[in-house]
Design a protein around this motif. Structure first.
Motif, short mmCIF file in Angstrom:
data_model
loop_
_atom_site.label_atom_id
_atom_site.label_comp_id
_atom_site.label_asym_id
_atom_site.label_seq_id
_atom_site.Cartn_x
_atom_site.Cartn_y
_atom_site.Cartn_z
N ARG A 16 0.85 -1.19 0.00
CA ARG A 16 0.00 0.00 0.00
C ARG A 16 0.88 1.23 0.00
O ARG A 16 1.70 1.41 0.88
CB ARG A 16 -0.82 0.02 1.29
CG ARG A 16 -2.19 -0.42 1.10
CD ARG A 16 -3.09 -0.29 2.28
NE ARG A 16 -2.60 0.26 3.52
CZ ARG A 16 -3.39 0.53 4.54
NH1 ARG A 16 -4.68 0.35 4.44
NH2 ARG A 16 -2.91 0.99 5.66
N MET B 177 -4.53 -8.94 7.03
CA MET B 177 -5.30 -7.72 7.23
C MET B 177 -6.13 -7.35 5.99
O MET B 177 -5.60 -7.25 4.89
CB MET B 177 -4.36 -6.55 7.56
CG MET B 177 -3.37 -6.83 8.66
SD MET B 177 -4.12 -7.37 10.21
CE MET B 177 -4.51 -5.82 10.98
N ALA C 99 -8.10 -4.15 5.17
CA ALA C 99 -8.36 -2.80 5.71
C ALA C 99 -9.32 -2.05 4.79
O ALA C 99 -10.53 -2.18 4.91
CB ALA C 99 -7.04 -2.08 5.91
N ALA D 1 -5.91 4.65 7.48
CA ALA D 1 -6.46 3.38 7.01
C ALA D 1 -5.86 2.18 7.74
O ALA D 1 -5.76 1.09 7.18
CB ALA D 1 -6.32 3.23 5.49
N TYR D 2 -5.47 2.39 9.02
CA TYR D 2 -5.12 1.25 9.88
C TYR D 2 -6.39 0.77 10.57
O TYR D 2 -7.29 1.57 10.86
CB TYR D 2 -4.05 1.63 10.91
CG TYR D 2 -2.66 1.45 10.35
CD1 TYR D 2 -1.96 0.27 10.56
CD2 TYR D 2 -2.07 2.45 9.58
CE1 TYR D 2 -0.71 0.08 10.01
CE2 TYR D 2 -0.80 2.27 9.03
CZ TYR D 2 -0.14 1.08 9.26
OH TYR D 2 1.10 0.88 8.71
N ILE D 3 -6.42 -0.53 10.82
CA ILE D 3 -7.61 -1.10 11.46
C ILE D 3 -7.58 -0.80 12.96
O ILE D 3 -6.56 -0.98 13.62
CB ILE D 3 -7.67 -2.63 11.21
CG1 ILE D 3 -7.79 -2.92 9.70
CG2 ILE D 3 -8.83 -3.24 11.97
CD1 ILE D 3 -7.73 -4.40 9.32
N GLY E 65 -1.76 -3.35 14.50
CA GLY E 65 -0.64 -2.59 13.93
C GLY E 65 -0.35 -3.07 12.53
O GLY E 65 -1.23 -3.56 11.83
N ASP E 66 0.91 -2.93 12.13
CA ASP E 66 1.31 -3.34 10.78
C ASP E 66 1.70 -4.82 10.81
O ASP E 66 2.70 -5.21 11.42
CB ASP E 66 2.50 -2.48 10.32
CG ASP E 66 2.87 -2.78 8.87
OD1 ASP E 66 3.17 -3.96 8.56
OD2 ASP E 66 2.86 -1.86 8.05
N ALA E 67 0.89 -5.65 10.17
CA ALA E 67 1.08 -7.10 10.26
C ALA E 67 2.45 -7.51 9.71
O ALA E 67 3.14 -8.35 10.31
CB ALA E 67 -0.03 -7.82 9.52
N1 URA Z 1 -2.26 -3.20 7.03
C1 URA Z 1 -1.81 -3.60 8.24
O1 URA Z 1 -0.82 -4.33 8.34
N2 URA Z 1 -2.48 -3.21 9.32
C2 URA Z 1 -3.58 -2.44 9.26
O2 URA Z 1 -4.17 -2.11 10.30
C3 URA Z 1 -4.02 -2.01 7.99
C4 URA Z 1 -3.35 -2.43 6.89
#
Ligand code: URA
Ligand code: PRP
Length: 209
Positions: free
Chosen positions: A104, A133, A135, A192-194, A199-201
């Motif tokens: 992204r 994820m 999102a 646009a994070y959940i 967090g960031d997977a």
């Molecule tokens: N991608 C992620 O890794 N985490 C999110 O919350 C949204 C997109």
């Protein structure tokens, strides 16, 4: 009618809560992702066709049930989807594996494709996209577009956490794609994070931050 299956199970809630905790390290995060993926894989393959064949136990004859030769392919969306491959293969070891590289863009939030390699016979397979994820749904929709362009039309999506916005977007763009998730969270934030998410997977799987 697009289908959403949410795995509602105490074992999954327990494991997912540990994954969400910010103090959970890479090793445990990966292990738990793998374990939850096995449970998701059971659900996502529930409708695989089967056939009966006579077998003999040490006690009696019976009709055993076996999986028909419906071929399955799993397609992790890079990077974070890689964290779900081992768990899925533990349950379905003969699945072939393709890869779609998407990230992204941090400014536009739109997916950028950088890698695509799927099995030659992918269009004959049931394909299961893996990504922890979901999102905005942009990456999932782009991945499904890429597959359909190559004649693959039997596709499911398996996620760990989904935002309602992402589910809606995928179901609108691709109503034929059923989605299987461990949990549906509340919403997306401005980046646009959940929320609450984890967090960031990708960073949590690979320890990049
Ligand atoms: N991608 C992620 O890794 N985490 C999110 O919350 C949204 C997109
Ligand atoms: C994450 C995640 C999804 C995507 C979801 O990947 O693994 O692929 O974001 O967001 P979306 O539904 O809004 O498209 P990311 O772009 O961070 O790439 P990475 O896995 O390489 O870190």
């Amino acid at each position: 009618m697009p289908k959403l299956t949410v795995l509602d199970h105490p074992l999954i809630e327990h494991k997912l809560s540990i994954m969400r905790m910010k103090e959970t390290g890479t090793k445990d995060f990966r292990q738990l992702l793998s374990e939850i993926t096995m449970l998701l894989a059971y659900e996502a393959t529930r409708d695989l066709p089967t056939y009966e064949k006579e077998i003999e136990t040490p006690i009696a004859k019976m009709k055993g049930r076996f999986i028909s030769d419906q071929k399955v392919g799993i397609i992790p969306i890079l990077r974070a989807g890689l964290g779900m491959v081992d768990g899925f293969l533990a349950v379905h070891p003969t699945a072939k594996v393709g890869h779609i590289g998407l990230y992204r863009d941090h400014d536009t939030l739109l997916p950028v494709e950088y890698y695509f390699k799927i099995p030659d016979d992918a269009s004959e397979r049931e394909l299961i996209l893996l990504d922890p994820m979901l999102a905005t749904g942009g990456s999932a929709i782009a991945a499904i577009d890429c597959l359909k362009k190559r004649g693959c039309n039997n596709i499911k999506m398996v996620n760990l956490i989904a935002a309602p916005e992402g589910i809606e977007a995928v179901h609108t763009a691709h109503p034929d794609v059923d989605i299987f998730v461990a949990h549906v969270d509340e919403k997306l934030n401005e980046q646009a994070y959940i929320i609450p998410g984890l967090g960031d997977a990708g960073d949590r799987i690979f320890g990049t931050k």
